[in-house]
Design a protein around this motif. Structure first.
Motif, short mmCIF file in Angstrom:
data_model
loop_
_atom_site.label_atom_id
_atom_site.label_comp_id
_atom_site.label_asym_id
_atom_site.label_seq_id
_atom_site.Cartn_x
_atom_site.Cartn_y
_atom_site.Cartn_z
N PRO A 25 0.81 -1.08 0.05
CA PRO A 25 -0.06 0.16 -0.13
C PRO A 25 0.67 1.10 0.00
O PRO A 25 0.51 2.10 -0.68
CB PRO A 25 -0.91 -0.07 1.56
N ARG A 26 1.80 1.26 0.70
CA ARG A 26 2.95 2.31 0.87
C ARG A 26 3.27 2.70 -0.70
O ARG A 26 3.43 3.84 -1.14
CB ARG A 26 3.88 2.31 1.62
N GLN A 27 3.80 1.66 -1.36
CA GLN A 27 4.38 1.93 -2.82
C GLN A 27 3.33 2.39 -3.77
O GLN A 27 3.63 3.01 -4.40
CB GLN A 27 5.00 0.49 -3.12
N VAL A 28 2.04 1.89 -3.42
CA VAL A 28 1.23 2.35 -4.46
C VAL A 28 0.74 3.66 -4.21
O VAL A 28 0.70 4.41 -5.05
CB VAL A 28 -0.19 1.43 -4.43
N ALA A 29 0.70 4.29 -3.06
CA ALA A 29 0.43 5.56 -2.66
C ALA A 29 1.60 6.38 -2.95
O ALA A 29 1.39 7.47 -3.64
CB ALA A 29 0.28 5.68 -1.16
N HIS A 30 2.77 6.07 -3.12
CA HIS A 30 4.08 6.62 -3.35
C HIS A 30 3.96 6.84 -4.95
O HIS A 30 4.27 7.71 -5.56
CB HIS A 30 5.39 5.98 -2.95
N ALA A 31 3.57 5.73 -5.67
CA ALA A 31 3.67 5.86 -7.03
C ALA A 31 2.51 6.66 -7.47
O ALA A 31 2.89 7.41 -8.51
CB ALA A 31 3.30 4.43 -7.57
N GLN A 32 1.47 6.80 -6.95
CA GLN A 32 0.37 7.69 -7.31
C GLN A 32 0.91 9.23 -7.21
O GLN A 32 0.45 9.95 -8.12
CB GLN A 32 -1.10 7.50 -6.45
N ALA A 33 1.55 9.56 -6.28
CA ALA A 33 1.98 10.76 -5.79
C ALA A 33 3.24 11.23 -6.37
O ALA A 33 3.35 12.61 -6.80
CB ALA A 33 2.16 10.91 -4.17
N SER A 35 4.86 9.65 -9.25
CA SER A 35 5.09 9.07 -10.75
C SER A 35 3.63 9.81 -11.55
O SER A 35 2.53 9.14 -11.17
CB SER A 35 5.10 7.88 -10.98
N ALA A 36 3.74 10.67 -12.26
CA ALA A 36 2.60 11.30 -13.02
C ALA A 36 1.99 10.24 -13.61
O ALA A 36 0.74 10.07 -14.06
CB ALA A 36 3.03 12.38 -13.84
N ALA A 37 2.70 9.44 -14.35
CA ALA A 37 2.02 8.16 -15.18
C ALA A 37 1.34 7.26 -14.45
O ALA A 37 0.05 6.95 -14.61
CB ALA A 37 3.21 7.47 -16.07
N MET A 38 1.94 6.96 -13.36
CA MET A 38 1.15 5.97 -12.54
C MET A 38 -0.07 6.53 -11.58
O MET A 38 -0.87 5.91 -11.34
CB MET A 38 2.29 5.28 -11.39
N GLY A 39 0.03 7.92 -11.36
CA GLY A 39 -0.99 8.60 -10.77
C GLY A 39 -2.02 8.60 -11.73
O GLY A 39 -3.25 8.38 -11.39
N GLU A 40 -2.10 8.67 -13.06
CA GLU A 40 -3.02 8.49 -14.09
C GLU A 40 -3.54 7.09 -14.02
O GLU A 40 -4.86 6.98 -14.18
CB GLU A 40 -2.73 9.08 -15.26
N ILE A 41 -2.74 6.27 -14.01
CA ILE A 41 -3.19 4.75 -14.39
C ILE A 41 -3.94 4.14 -12.95
O ILE A 41 -4.98 3.41 -13.31
CB ILE A 41 -1.83 3.90 -14.59
N LEU A 42 -3.58 4.99 -11.95
CA LEU A 42 -4.09 4.31 -10.74
C LEU A 42 -5.06 5.46 -10.06
O LEU A 42 -5.37 5.43 -8.95
CB LEU A 42 -2.96 3.77 -9.65
N ALA A 43 -5.54 6.34 -10.98
CA ALA A 43 -6.61 7.14 -10.56
C ALA A 43 -7.63 6.49 -9.71
O ALA A 43 -8.22 5.59 -10.37
CB ALA A 43 -6.96 8.15 -11.50
N GLY A 44 -8.06 7.04 -8.79
CA GLY A 44 -9.36 6.45 -8.12
C GLY A 44 -9.11 5.45 -7.10
O GLY A 44 -9.86 4.72 -6.36
N VAL A 45 -7.61 4.64 -7.30
CA VAL A 45 -7.16 3.49 -6.24
C VAL A 45 -7.19 4.00 -4.93
O VAL A 45 -6.26 4.90 -4.62
CB VAL A 45 -6.30 2.86 -7.04
N ASP A 46 -7.92 3.27 -4.07
CA ASP A 46 -7.51 3.35 -2.48
C ASP A 46 -6.14 2.78 -2.24
O ASP A 46 -6.23 1.49 -2.07
CB ASP A 46 -8.65 2.96 -1.68
N ALA A 47 -5.08 3.43 -2.12
CA ALA A 47 -3.98 2.51 -2.00
C ALA A 47 -3.81 1.89 -0.63
O ALA A 47 -3.39 0.71 -0.75
CB ALA A 47 -2.68 3.61 -1.82
N ALA A 48 -4.45 2.31 0.41
CA ALA A 48 -4.46 1.67 1.59
C ALA A 48 -5.20 0.30 1.48
O ALA A 48 -5.04 -0.63 2.20
CB ALA A 48 -5.25 2.46 2.76
N ALA A 49 -6.27 0.16 0.59
CA ALA A 49 -6.84 -1.10 0.51
C ALA A 49 -6.10 -2.12 -0.53
O ALA A 49 -6.61 -3.20 -0.62
CB ALA A 49 -8.23 -0.74 -0.25
#
Length: 416
Positions: A25-33, A35-49
């Protein structure tokens, strides 16, 4: 002397899984914040989940083709050469960047053993104080640097041989007397054969770690007959080390710094243990935080643990390419379309599209595994036309009868 690079290799599977799922979850949240590309790809994803493999499997797979397309679009617009995937920028945080075919540009961070290759070298018998002959390319691509950084982390000295100049390389081997070789297996064979022809002494080379090509057991045995214990590694420029061979010679052990899934080609759906599919990697690298990166390579998970005592899961090794996109009657058909057809029919377990015929006379047949249902073949044929815009035959076959080789599209046409 320990047989293991570190204590991570012998953790209980439950302890490892808990650590990976806590980090995810920490890595997903970091990627969203970051990495602009991963932020778009993972838009709307609840990283904690995203704290389980089931939750991870619901995220989209980013394949190399998409990464390239995003990089190309970004560069064309005069923006980030990495397409928004890198979380670091030029300067002290990025000492080097590299180009892979495409070109795809990859960053290198400052972390010691950035690609985590040391674990593979250690398993192949490399130790502190060894002199290593590194014959991976130092030109544009990161292959040589992946292995060099790992060798330095183990405590080895590296001779940066690079590729080509066979005679000069043999002279260096004879005079420097390195213990280990890093490079492709085919080039090592060339060196050995040239040494035999010229009478050059390269008996100092007793160990090797190879990659970048298939490494069949016959070639491994050929080296062993000449006094060299050579092992294989599986790494990519995008995610670093994925898996490595041990002295057990039973598949490749997955690295401790990645989460590996095997999915059905063209989808993000994990397959059962033993079934061949595409290798998808989530890497715990803050500098280049790729989440569910589709490598395009085929492999399969092996049951049980490595006999050496390493407890991580194992894969069979490289079994081919997952991108089976094929042009049929002037139109491209890709594995994702076959997957879309299958998803419309719960009674279908697996499918394989076979393209046959001579040039300019393409014929396609979709083989579907099913226990049978009334009118299934015709309904599937209608779906084939709807999805691919092409007509094709459908044949219902018994469950378990299709080959377990990861192929979703088989091109059996004659090109003679």
């Amino acid at each position: 002397m320990s047989d293991f690079f570190d204590a991570l290799e012998t953790r209980s599977p439950a302890e490892r899984e808990a650590a990976l799922m806590a980090a995810l979850p920490r890595q997903v949240a970091h990627a969203q914040a970051a990495s602009a590309a991963m932020g778009e790809i993972l838009a709307g994803v609840d990283a904690a989940a995203v704290n389980s493999r089931a939750a991870l499997a619901r995220l989209p797979v980013t394949r190399k083709s998409e990464l390239l397309a995003r990089q190309q679009a970004s560069r064309a617009a005069g923006k980030d050469a990495f397409g928004g995937f890198a979380a670091i920028r030029y300067g002290a945080a990025m000492p080097r960047l590299y180009a892979s075919p495409g070109p795809i540009y990859e960053p290198e961070g400052t972390t010691r053993d950035y690609w985590r290759a040391a674990r593979a070298l250690f398993a192949a018998g490399f130790r502190a104080g060894d002199l290593v002959h590194n014959a991976f390319s130092y030109h544009m691509t990161p292959g040589a640097f992946i292995m060099e950084s790992g060798a330095h982390a183990v405590g080895c000295t590296v001779f940066p041989a690079g590729t080509g100049q066979t005679e000069q390389q043999l002279q260096a081997i004879a005079e420097l007397r390195p213990q280990g070789y890093l490079g492709t297996p085919s080039f090592l064979r060339i060196l050995v054969e040239k040494a035999q022809e010229s009478g050059t002494d390269m008996r100092s080379l007793v160990k090797g770690l190879v990659g970048g090509e298939a490494f069949p057991p016959s070639l491994r045995d050929w080296f062993a007959e000449r006094g060299m214990a050579v092992y294989q590694s599986y790494a990519t420029a995008d995610v670093g080390l994925i898996a490595y061979e041990t002295r057990a010679r039973e598949g490749l052990v997955i690295d401790e710094g990645v989460i590996v899934e095997i999915v059905r080609p063209g989808t993000g759906d994990p397959v059962a243990e033993g079934e061949v599919g595409e290798v998808v990697v989530t890497v715990l690298n803050p500098d280049y935080p790729l989440i569910r990166f589709g490598t395009g390579d085929l492999s399969a998970l092996l049951p049980g643990a490595c006999p050496t005592g390493r407890t991580n899961a194992r894969i069979k090794g490289w079994l081919g390419r997952a991108d089976q996109t094929t042009k049929i009657r002037g139109m491209f058909v890709h594995p994702g379309q076959v997957a879309e057809i299958v998803k419309r029919f719960p009674e279908i377990a697996r499918a394989r599209l076979v393209v046959s015929g001579a040039m300019a006379n393409d014929q396609m047949k979709l083989l579907v595994e099913s226990a049978g249902a009334e009118g299934l073949a015709q309904r599937v044929a209608d779906a084939v036309r709807d999805v691919t815009k092409l007509r094709g035959d459908v044949e219902v076959v018994a469950p378990g009868s299709l080959p377990n080789d990861g192929k979703v599209i088989e091109d059996a046409r004659s090109y003679e």
